[in-house]
Design an enzyme around this catalytic site. Structure first.
Site, PDB file in Angstrom:
ATOM      1  N   ASP A  99       0.849  -1.201   0.000  1.00  0.00           N
ATOM      2  CA  ASP A  99       0.000   0.000   0.000  1.00  0.00           C
ATOM      3  C   ASP A  99       0.884   1.250   0.000  1.00  0.00           C
ATOM      4  OD1 ASP A  99      -2.181   1.925   1.069  1.00  0.00           O
ATOM      5  OD2 ASP A  99      -3.274   0.027   0.945  1.00  0.00           O
ATOM      6  N   HIS A 102      -3.361   6.126   3.927  1.00  0.00           N
ATOM      7  CA  HIS A 102      -4.181   4.986   3.505  1.00  0.00           C
ATOM      8  C   HIS A 102      -3.655   3.660   4.056  1.00  0.00           C
ATOM      9  CE1 HIS A 102      -5.735   2.100   0.400  1.00  0.00           C
ATOM     10  NE2 HIS A 102      -6.786   2.899   0.410  1.00  0.00           N
ATOM     11  N   ASN A 133     -13.942   0.971  -6.351  1.00  0.00           N
ATOM     12  CA  ASN A 133     -14.972   1.935  -5.928  1.00  0.00           C
ATOM     13  C   ASN A 133     -15.630   2.684  -7.076  1.00  0.00           C
ATOM     14  OD1 ASN A 133     -14.063   1.278  -3.363  1.00  0.00           O
ATOM     15  ND2 ASN A 133     -12.754   3.083  -3.213  1.00  0.00           N
ATOM     16  N   SER A 182     -11.182  -0.433  -0.200  1.00  0.00           N
ATOM     17  CA  SER A 182      -9.869  -0.486   0.456  1.00  0.00           C
ATOM     18  C   SER A 182     -10.003  -0.807   1.934  1.00  0.00           C
ATOM     19  CB  SER A 182      -9.163   0.862   0.338  1.00  0.00           C
ATOM     20  OG  SER A 182      -8.590   1.035  -0.918  1.00  0.00           O
TER      21      SER A 182
END
Ligand code: CA
Length: 387
Positions: free
Chosen positions: A61, A116, A206, A275
């Site tokens: 990530d 994130h 998304n 996520s």
């Protein structure tokens, strides 16, 4: 023998409303911010003694804030590396990689410059310490692998290299909350993970699309990949969450709307996105592996999918995940004693995935010649703003 009376069905005790739940029910954990772990029955698994201990989950990530008070005790340590001596002691190709690697900067400090990755890590393994957030598998170990930059984007080469690093350095589970279009370099890395027996959880995306993005869509052809969509606290699929459609993807749903977790600098916040859903399933996988370390990725995926008995409104996935059912299956319970999976539905699922697999392979062959070098991947989260 013929005189022996038949069992009287009316003498059986009345069905317990919770009879399909394999572990004893426990009170809801924490407060309103903990709806997510309660929604997937994680506290029932914790009460049985399974907390993810000994399981390494790589977070591929934006990096991880390893100094966060909720995460500092859970960060992977490369035992084969001596810090700061300028030597690749374990000869894995990375110098002084004591706690992961940063493929964006090309150095040994996979610190999170976006937020994130730290949020994802907290959903998996934030400490159960009486405050803040609590991870689904709070005793699991997090391996930080940075492949996305400050803005949350990264190259297919870095994502693929990050996955290979995680595989080569002992990750049991890899979670990837990012995506883009088809990419053969990325598929090869995931195939390598499959060969090496590493389970990969991928966010569905998304875009409110009918089908998931890649790498989640590789679940149609790789047995170690599981796609995850997002649902809210009311049990409805998130408006933004990509579906399965005709992709043949193997997909479940998990909490992914207003998820409370860790942010860099000892902060916390709410984020929404697939996520946020994927790390719930990575945590669930860690719980299952702490209950049964011998589970192969395909078996692990099957028990998570077959155990996803939560009815999610508006989804075309296999359902919302249930940690208690999945971990019970991991311990060796059978479909006849846990959950509602019937032989008929199992056959239907098998046939469906076989047909879809053929369709997906056709797509791969069509797109396989597309150059990879400029492919960019992007995180699948951040909707709803930082809290
Ligand atoms: Ca090294």
């Amino acid at each position: 023998e013929l005189d022996r009376p038949l069992p009287d069905p009316t003498s059986d005790p009345a069905p317990d409303p919770g009879a399909d739940e394999p572990f004893r029910d426990v009170d809801d954990f924490g407060g309103a911010n903990d709806w997510n772990v309660n929604s997937i029955n994680a506290p029932e698994v914790w009460a049985e003694g399974y907390t993810g201990e000994g399981v390494v989950v790589a977070v591929v990530d934006t990096g991880v804030d390893a100094s966060h008070r909720e995460l500092s005790s859970s960060i992977w340590v490369n035992q084969g590396e001596i810090a700061g001596n300028g030597i690749d002691d374990d000869v894995n190709g990375f110098v002084d990689d004591t706690w992961g690697w940063d493929f964006v900067a090309g150095d040994n400090s996979p610190t999170d410059l976006n937020g994130h990755g730290t949020h994802v890590a907290g959903t998996i393994a934030a400490a159960n310490n009486g405050y803040g957030a609590t991870g689904v598998a709070f005793d699991a170990t997090i391996m930080p692998v940075r492949v996305l930059d400050t803005s949350g984007t990264g190259s297919s080469y870095d994502v693929a290299a990050g996955i290979r690093y995680a595989v080569d350095n002992g990750a049991d589970v890899i979670t990837v909350s990012l995506g883009g279009s088809y990419n053969s370099t990325l598929r090869a890395a995931l195939s390598y993970a499959e060969q090496q027996g590493v389970f990969v959880v991928a966010a569905a995306g998304n875009e409110a699309d009918a089908t998931p993005g890649y790498p989640a869509a590789f679940s149609a052809s790789l047995t170690n990949v599981l796609s995850v969509g997002a649902h809210d606290s009311a049990g409805a699929v998130a408006w933004f969450s990509n579906g399965v459609g005709g992709s043949g993807a193997v997909q479940v749903d998990a909490p992914g709307v207003n998820i409370y977790s860790t942010l860099p600098g000892n902060r916390y916040g709410y984020l929404s996105g697939s996520s946020m859903a994927a790390p719930h399933v990575a945590g669930l996988a860690a719980l299952a592996l702490s209950a049964n370390p011998g589970l192969a990725p395909e078996a692990l995926r099957t028990l998570i999918v077959d155990g996803a008995d939560r009815s999610i409104a508006g989804t075309d996935s296999s359902g919302g995940v249930n940690s208690a059912v999945a971990v019970a299956r991991a311990l060796g319970y059978t479909a006849t004693t846990v959950g509602q999976t019937s032989a008929a539905s199992a056959v239907a699922t098998f046939n469906g995935s076989s047909a879809a697999r053929l369709a997906a392979d056709h797509v791969f062959s069509e797109l396989g010649q597309v150059p990879d070098a400029t492919r960019r991947f992007r995180l699948f989260g951040g909707l709803g703003g930082l809290g």
